[in-house]
Design a protein around this motif. Sequence first.
Motif, short mmCIF file in Angstrom:
data_model
loop_
_atom_site.label_atom_id
_atom_site.label_comp_id
_atom_site.label_asym_id
_atom_site.label_seq_id
_atom_site.Cartn_x
_atom_site.Cartn_y
_atom_site.Cartn_z
N GLY A 646 -26.15 -3.63 -49.31
CA GLY A 646 -25.48 -3.86 -49.54
C GLY A 646 -24.69 -5.22 -48.09
O GLY A 646 -24.42 -5.78 -47.98
N ASP A 647 -26.18 -6.31 -47.98
CA ASP A 647 -25.58 -7.82 -47.90
C ASP A 647 -25.35 -8.35 -48.88
O ASP A 647 -24.40 -9.23 -48.70
CB ASP A 647 -27.08 -8.43 -47.12
CG ASP A 647 -28.45 -8.39 -48.72
OD1 ASP A 647 -28.52 -6.83 -49.72
OD2 ASP A 647 -28.97 -9.04 -48.11
N VAL A 648 -24.86 -7.87 -50.33
CA VAL A 648 -25.01 -8.80 -50.98
C VAL A 648 -24.03 -9.25 -51.09
O VAL A 648 -22.85 -10.09 -51.44
CB VAL A 648 -24.95 -8.51 -52.51
CG1 VAL A 648 -25.01 -9.65 -53.70
CG2 VAL A 648 -26.89 -8.49 -52.55
N PRO A 649 -22.66 -7.80 -51.07
CA PRO A 649 -21.32 -8.38 -50.91
C PRO A 649 -20.91 -9.21 -49.56
O PRO A 649 -19.31 -9.51 -49.77
CB PRO A 649 -20.62 -7.17 -50.99
CG PRO A 649 -21.67 -5.93 -50.93
CD PRO A 649 -23.15 -6.68 -51.26
N LEU A 650 -21.74 -8.68 -48.38
CA LEU A 650 -21.49 -9.23 -47.34
C LEU A 650 -21.74 -10.69 -46.93
O LEU A 650 -20.70 -11.74 -47.12
CB LEU A 650 -21.89 -7.97 -46.44
CG LEU A 650 -21.88 -7.28 -46.10
CD1 LEU A 650 -22.61 -6.46 -45.21
CD2 LEU A 650 -20.57 -7.29 -45.65
N LEU A 651 -22.88 -11.30 -48.49
CA LEU A 651 -22.70 -12.56 -47.79
C LEU A 651 -22.06 -13.17 -48.93
O LEU A 651 -21.63 -14.68 -48.96
CB LEU A 651 -24.50 -13.06 -48.66
CG LEU A 651 -25.51 -12.37 -47.93
CD1 LEU A 651 -26.38 -12.43 -48.81
CD2 LEU A 651 -25.75 -12.91 -46.35
#
Length: 782
Positions: A646-651
């Motif tokens: 879930g960090d990829v779209p957040l980044l």
Amino acid sequence: MSGQSFTFLPLSYAARPPRVVIVAPHRDEDWVQWTAAALARLSAMWGCSGSAVIPASAVGHPAVERCLAHSHPDHVMAYGPSWDTFDTLYPGSIEQMLAAQQLSGSPGADQFQKMVRQHPWDGPLVREAVTTADALRSRVSTNHHEEHVQCSHLFDHDDVRDLTPLAAIAAVPVIGVPRALVTSVEALAYAMHVGIQAQTTGTGGDVSAEQWREAALRGAESPLLSQLHPSAPDGARAVRSHEAGRCIPVTRALQRPDRIVVLGDQPEDFALAEVLRQTRGEVTWMPWEASVSDMWLFPGRASGHMQVTSASLSVEETRRHIDARWNERPVRHTQPAEVESPFEAVDPLDIDLNHPIMVVLRDAWDQPRSLPASVEPDGSLQTSLSLAAEVPRGLDPDKHRWQITLTAGNHPVPPLDVLGSSTVMATGQNPWETFVRAADGGITYWSHRYDFVPSGASLTGTLASPKLAWPGIKRILHIAASANDTTIRSSPAGKRAAIMERLLGSRTALEALAASPGWPLLHRFTQNTPKNDGPEHSRWTLKSAVVLSWEAIVAHDDNTWNLEARRNQIDQWTSQGVLRRGLILGCGHCPILEFYPLAEISQSYRCRRCGGENQLTKSHWRPAADEPRWFYDLHPAVLELVVNNGDVPLLATRYLRNQHWARQALVCEEFELLKSGNRFVEMDFALATSEDLWLGEAKSNDSLGNSVRERQREAVKLMEGCALVGAAGLILATAKPQWSQATVETLSSERQGRLRAGKPAPQISLLTDLGTNPKLTPLPNT
């Protein structure tokens, strides 16, 4: 009112003249004269410097309509000529009409002819222009409510109630090209810059084609205007200059864009240059075969490259034309062979239209305002009070009409056509008080009340002061999808992200966490972390979860994160609910070990498996010690977010919101689009800026699929998802240094195929190397 919160909405206020698009009637052979007549009528109106005339046959050209959509006109109107204008274009028409009715030479014929000259001419050409304007108005966002259009025609010799004459505003003398002289494309190319006046006397005589060409290249800086009006007083301004209407152009762009040159002598070429002039500012129309001397006028006018385009010529024809002129330059043999041409041939559909100029009243723009607003559950804001009516300096409410534009830096509104007046008006607001719509990254409305105003009403009673609504991004997506019989719902990943946003307090805080040293630590709560990477008994893998002690957190290998910072972070997470502090306890009735948060522990506790009562004694806690050791458990929704990358779209959204064009963007977590109740596509994020709506797909790998068919299927769904909500762009984000070549080729092929088929095709950007050295680049054209 329970559960409803309030905030203060900081606004930027601007007063401006209306932006108008005039559709001019014409036949192919006389389009210049008809366009000049319409431009002469527009030149008499306040705001002509930020408005445009479009020949009827040019409406519908893809590049022209794309520019019109970005200019967000307040009014789309058909030009209605008078019989006097028609007789000027076709001398003897009135006499023929009078003769046909046997009125020539009769008593009162002169008086009747004078009356006829003021009367609108309603020939087939005008009716075609009206139909064309109506169709264009339905495709762009203009001032209308339901089926009632505020202003649909601009006639000769008629006072338009909703438009203000330039003469009522101008504080200096204004001059323009006499209409009788604009009979060629060269003259029209110059008149496009300075405007046209109807008078035919007091001019400096005939003007050669060469003089018109030089004047058109120099634009408003040309000395030709003073030659045409030798008796013009000092300080006179061209009617189409911003200064004539006490206005200035403003833009959100960080730097001035490259100058644009439009080639071609067709109506669509003029229309393209005319509309680009309203969005880009620096535009020259060259409707003649350029010479070497023409080419050398440009490099001194602006720095950097110039973009050369055309609506009637292909990119290849444009490139050949401009290269031939460049290669003929007389000093080319004395320069280094590698001198780069300052001209770049581009497709008009590829011209950057972001950050268009907005013509505003010089003394009434970027003024701070603030309104109390209620925060709706979907993130929308509704103003609690009406904005106080006010008259900007230099305007008179009895004589002038203007537009008010309000923008909120922290809550942009993308100017989508589907965001009608009901979307940007607060609940209970009278829809007929004024014409309200989304435009310019915010909300714009007509200065005066449009409903019933009693005679002798006060200033407050005549000016509009509506209550406004600022839709959140979820409402924007819902409205846009509903227009295409599509529904929106949160995806499982989106629900998890929403829970974590609620725990941390905001999307911004969640994005910051994804980019912080804390995210790798959260990974240690997952099942796939090595079991023996810390002190003995500091990490336990239970049936329900993985729990860590403080010792395991200390052992986490990160030299940039000192122990004091870790301690503070753990305390903050436990207070927010991201982590739960508790004990590992066994049961005396069944063989199970479980984590029990503090909220469930007292001197006695009940086993979750068998329900047996237990006492908090040494025999029950783990690891065995004289006193129990605290452990930490990760919130289940947060754990699933971490496990599923879930960090990829957040980044991705964090990086995008650090770009100047999206710093105050509204962001939505993952969601699904449903057609006929069936899940069609899942998007990882949505981004709403003051100019556009973007959708995004984020992956930890570098491909949309393992096979050609799978990649094509995913590309089709992503682009169709953009079309269903009216998104202008699609962002493909990855943690890898670059997307696979196969994926890039699939995206390019699908986009080109949609363009050829006349389907909506979003602009595509590739965001790569997230978490390391992110870079955003447009998808290369094929």
